[in-house]
Design an enzyme around this catalytic site. Structure first.
Site, PDB file in Angstrom:
ATOM      1  N   ASP A   1       0.820  -1.216   0.000  1.00 32.60           N
ATOM      2  CA  ASP A   1       0.000   0.000   0.000  1.00 32.60           C
ATOM      3  C   ASP A   1       0.855   1.268   0.000  1.00 32.60           C
ATOM      4  O   ASP A   1       0.316   2.377  -0.033  1.00 32.60           O
ATOM      5  CB  ASP A   1      -0.917   0.033   1.231  1.00 32.60           C
ATOM      6  CG  ASP A   1      -2.097  -0.915   1.094  1.00 32.60           C
ATOM      7  OD1 ASP A   1      -2.266  -1.469  -0.004  1.00 32.60           O
ATOM      8  OD2 ASP A   1      -2.828  -1.111   2.088  1.00 32.60           O
TER       9      ASP A   1
ATOM     10  N   ASP B   1     -14.064  24.595 -39.904  1.00 29.24           N
ATOM     11  CA  ASP B   1     -13.574  23.386 -39.236  1.00 29.24           C
ATOM     12  C   ASP B   1     -14.565  22.904 -38.184  1.00 29.24           C
ATOM     13  O   ASP B   1     -14.846  21.706 -38.080  1.00 29.24           O
ATOM     14  CB  ASP B   1     -12.222  23.654 -38.569  1.00 29.24           C
ATOM     15  CG  ASP B   1     -11.092  23.789 -39.579  1.00 29.24           C
ATOM     16  OD1 ASP B   1     -11.213  23.185 -40.665  1.00 29.24           O
ATOM     17  OD2 ASP B   1     -10.126  24.507 -39.297  1.00 29.24           O
TER      18      ASP B   1
ATOM     19  N   GLY C   1      -6.322  10.248 -36.971  1.00 27.13           N
ATOM     20  CA  GLY C   1      -6.424   9.021 -37.747  1.00 27.13           C
ATOM     21  C   GLY C   1      -6.778   9.249 -39.197  1.00 27.13           C
ATOM     22  O   GLY C   1      -6.721   8.336 -40.020  1.00 27.13           O
ATOM     23  N   MET C   2      -7.150  10.478 -39.570  1.00 24.79           N
ATOM     24  CA  MET C   2      -7.498  10.751 -40.964  1.00 24.79           C
ATOM     25  C   MET C   2      -6.291  10.590 -41.877  1.00 24.79           C
ATOM     26  O   MET C   2      -6.426  10.463 -43.082  1.00 24.79           O
ATOM     27  CB  MET C   2      -8.047  12.181 -41.087  1.00 24.79           C
ATOM     28  CG  MET C   2      -9.342  12.409 -40.350  1.00 24.79           C
ATOM     29  SD  MET C   2     -10.739  11.544 -41.065  1.00 24.79           S
ATOM     30  CE  MET C   2     -11.060  12.602 -42.472  1.00 24.79           C
TER      31      MET C   2
END
Length: 499
Positions: free
Chosen positions: A36, A285, A420-421
């Protein structure tokens, strides 16, 4: 308390230690077994601080269990009192050591006779509260402990002043948000009286009532202390979070009512010329994002604020807004009412994952867990909330609050939707991971197979939408109980989606 391999909010002792270690010259002693005692490593790794007071672990082992732990705990308290000479020592158990049901208040009472420092036992039920609730209660406990025994006459500052409550270590962009709030208040001609607990000495807590009002940027911590100060000293507080243009303006107007000044010109200037968010919301945009589906999940403060920004300021459709702060469920529902299609209150990350898979949003705004889910489903995710990660402690200035924060959020939203484009460029120009991009299998059903012609057809689709089309085709195939996906099934799924 429950067993889990992922928790949005940590155990109670982590919240307590975060508050205590935020103060200067305050020492925490954690009554805990081995395993812990990871707080020091976590803080030094994430905060990148050169100087902070480490937490001392009073380890519970088999020898301690055999003869009782009072002697060892008292010894550790007096030792730290002699070595560090802190203003305050706070003792806290963990969920594990609480099972022993020891009377730690007696330990504190005995140590008080031997130590010069003030000694407190964290007044928290470790089985019933989480990290944020424990932090909020501990913060109030420390503030009340010092103010209840002060006998000095209170005199308000001559000029308007404010305390900022709830800025503490390991907070989500807390240091950057604090700088932005400081800048805003300075622009408004308001003096900062105290920033608590981060970097504050407990001996300075007696100065809290000198301020005109208190500011609580995050309702997860600081709200209980603000209510205590309101009841005891009649100090007004502002619990609105200045995140997003509309909420910042409302936040400033609340301050205006307290100090008796008009700040409308300042709001107009900052909105039109300092923040770029208003311009961005009118740009092509942002207009291209209008109506796109998204899911928001996080702590109550950030999730509610982000939901309102997306829906009200950018015209984005929030299909689901949720929080893991179940104790703030009613407040959260009230805040997001009318800004989202449905509300999700849960601490179970699998429920959030299932909701994401069901909705299939164009982007996610959530925690690090939602980022991992989005990665698996090829859905971009912007991280807007704790649990914290090393990525949430950037060296550059990235607040989420204030007018500079609106620029940060606008960038986050735009980049999340467009992320990702560029994958299709890997196929055009090549790249070290181009084969992985083209051939990775994200099928959620092992019973479904794609024949060779269908796989060839799938590879012709641009990378930035390939996985979405693949998921939609598999969803269609399952609904029709089709086991093998062919080119004909792909076109049938396309027609069904169009209809």
């Amino acid at each position: 308390m429950k067993l889990a391999y992922w928790m949005y909010a940590g155990p109670a002792h982590i919240g307590i230690l975060r508050v205590v270690s935020s103060f200067k010259n305050v020492h925490a002693i954690m009554h805990a077994p081995l395993g812990d005692d990871y707080f020091n490593v976590m803080r030094s790794m994430l905060e990148r601080e050169r100087d902070f007071t480490p937490v001392t672990a009073s380890i519970v082992d088999r020898r301690v269990l055999a003869r009782g732990s009072q002697e060892k705990v008292v010894e550790n308290i007096t030792l730290k009192d002699q070595q560090e000479k802190p203003d305050l020592i706070l003792l806290t158990p963990t969920c594990t050591s609480s099972i022993l049901q020891e009377n730690l208040q007696n330990f504190v009472g005995r140590a008080t006779y031997q130590a010069n420092s003030n000694i407190l036992l964290a007044d928290v039920n470790h089985y019933r509260v989480n990290e944020f609730q424990a932090a909020d209660r501990t913060f109030e406990q420390i503030v009340a402990f010092y103010l209840d025994k002060t006998t000095e006459k209170i005199q308000k500052t001559e000029k308007p002043s404010a305390n900022i409550l709830g800025i503490f270590t390991l907070g989500f962009h807390h240091q950057h948000d604090c700088r932005e709030i400081y800048r805003l208040l300075t622009d408004l001609g308001i003096k900062i009286n105290q920033i608590i607990p981060e970097g504050c000495f407990v001996t300075d807590l007696k100065k809290i009532p000198e301020a005109w009002f208190n500011i609580v940027p995050y309702r997860e911590i600081g709200l209980m202390a603000a209510k205590y100060l309101e009841n005891k000293y009649n100090m007004p507080y502002i619990a609105r979070t200045p995140m997003g243009l509309v909420e910042i303006a409302s936040w400033i107007r609340e301050i205006s009512k307290i100090v008796g000044k008009n700040y409308e010109k300042y709001i107009d200037k900052q909105t039109r010329f300092i923040s770029q968010a208003a311009w961005f919301s009118r740009s092509i945009d942002c207009q291209n994002l209008t109506g796109k589906k998204t899911l928001v999940f996080g702590d109550a403060t950030h999730a509610a604020s982000m939901t309102k920004i997306l829906a009200r300021e950018m015209g984005i459709n929030v299909c689901c807004a949720g929080t893991y702060c179940r104790n703030d469920a009613d407040w959260f529902r009230e805040q997001v009412q009318g800004f989202c299609d449905q509300v999700l209150i849960t601490e179970d990350h699998t429920q959030v994952s299932n909701m994401i898979a069901q909705i299939e949003p164009a982007a996610i705004f959530g925690t690090q867990m939602e980022r991992h889910v989005g990665k698996r489903l090829d859905i971009p995710c912007g991280v807007i909330s704790a649990p914290i990660h090393i990525q949430n402690f950037p060296l550059s200035y990235r607040p989420f609050l204030g007018y500079e924060g609106t620029n940060q959020i606008a960038d986050l939203v735009y980049n999340s939707f467009t992320l990702g484009m560029e994958d299709h460029l890997l196929e055009i120009f090549g790249g070290h991971d181009v084969k992985t991009v083209i051939t990775k299998n994200l099928s959620t059903d092992e019973n479904l197979t794609w024949n060779l012609q269908a796989q060839t057809e799938l590879q012709k689709i641009p990378g930035f939408i390939r996985n979405r089309i693949k998921r939609n085709t598999e969803k269609f195939a399952r609904s029709k109980q089709i086991k093998e996906i062919t080119v004909e099934v792909m076109y049938a799924a396309k027609e069904a989606l169009a209809n």
